[in-house]
Design an enzyme around this catalytic site. Structure first.
Site, PDB file in Angstrom:
ATOM      1  CB  ALA A 150       1.679  40.599   3.183  1.00  0.00           C
ATOM      2  CB  SER A 205       2.950  32.809   6.689  1.00  0.00           C
ATOM      3  OG  SER A 205       3.037  34.161   7.070  1.00  0.00           O
ATOM      4  CG  ASN A 206       2.761  36.977   3.369  1.00  0.00           C
ATOM      5  OD1 ASN A 206       3.551  37.811   3.783  1.00  0.00           O
ATOM      6  ND2 ASN A 206       1.477  36.978   3.718  1.00  0.00           N
ATOM      7  N   PRO A 207       6.308  36.040   2.778  1.00  0.00           N
ATOM      8  CG  PRO A 207       7.640  35.949   0.881  1.00  0.00           C
ATOM      9  CD  PRO A 207       6.231  35.997   1.308  1.00  0.00           C
ATOM     10  CB  SER A 208       5.109  40.479   4.707  1.00  0.00           C
ATOM     11  OG  SER A 208       5.124  41.711   5.397  1.00  0.00           O
TER      12      SER A 208
END
Ligand code: CTP
Length: 217
Positions: free
Chosen positions: A91, A21-24
């Protein structure tokens, strides 16, 4: 106007207990949805996994993966009869594991290599719908870059057939993931750039909705 907003990250599971995943945090997209609803638009918010309350007057669809987000967006948009704008603030993970194990993978069975396959590009799929929708579907993107945000934004704007793209350099202080502020530029397909100062995400959202109303009165 009908406004469909995507927000937050997507999760791409490797097994039941691990994902990419990502930090959004979803804050920017939620702020756009809240502002569009406040201005009286009919708003659908398609959210990845985030810890935010649903803004007042917004109908929300929760999704987990990029493929789920893509399906949700395509089904909400359909072939629009009325003017519809999609603001793609999510994102979206570009890649997912080629397979998702049904049971937790044991490290003794893993060799340190993860095979990935490309996820669908939601905005590009929508560009195909837009061609068939007789001008009723308009697309707005976001571009989070680490340097030379404007040049990349112009390229993405053209490739994804966007009305404009909201570009920011996430390495700049006060811009990017997990903060209350953002410093963005509106970039148009012809290369025109409108740089905005550092401001709250709520104020950025207000400027985006105002720009939509200006472009599509
Ligand atoms: N986007 C999308 N579907 C994807 C990836 C991105 O719809 N699979 C959307 C994002 O929501 C954003 C815009 O496309 O509005 C630009 O996203 P970004 O990740 O910056 O661009 P990419 O197309 O992934 O390009 P690159 O990897 O070259 O930076």
């Amino acid at each position: 106007m009908r406004v469909v907003v995507t927000a937050g990250p997507t999760r791409e599971f490797i097994d039941p207990v691990r994902f990419l995943s990502n930090p959004s945090t979803g804050r920017m997209g939620f702020a756009v949805a809240a502002e569009a609803a406040r201005c009286g638009h009919d708003v659908v918010l398609i959210a990845g996994p985030v810890a935010l309350p649903t803004p007042k007057g917004v109908s929300r669809v929760d999704v987990v993966s990029a493929r789920e987000m893509c399906d949700a967006v395509l089904s909400v948009v359909g072939l629009p009869d009325n003017p519809t704008v999609v603001v793609s603030a999510a994102a979206v993970a570009d890649w997912r594991p080629a397979t998702c194990a049904r049971k937790k993978l044991k490290k003794r069975h893993m060799d340190g290599v993860l095979n990935l396959v490309r996820n669908p590009d939601i905005l590009k799929r929508l560009a195909g719908v837009e061609r068939r929708a007789g001008g009723n579907l308009r697309l707005v993107g976001f571009a989070a870059e680490t340097g030379d945000a404007v040049c990349e934004a112009v390229r993405k704007c053209r490739e994804k057939r966007l009305s404009f793209i909201v570009a920011n350099d996430v390495t700049e202080p006060g811009a990017g993931f997990g903060v209350e502020t953002n410093k963005v530029a509106f970039v148009y397909p012809d290369g025109q750039v409108e740089q905005l100062p550092l401001m709250s995400k709520r104020s950025v959202a207000r400027r985006i909705v105002r720009q939509l109303q200006h472009l599509y009165p």
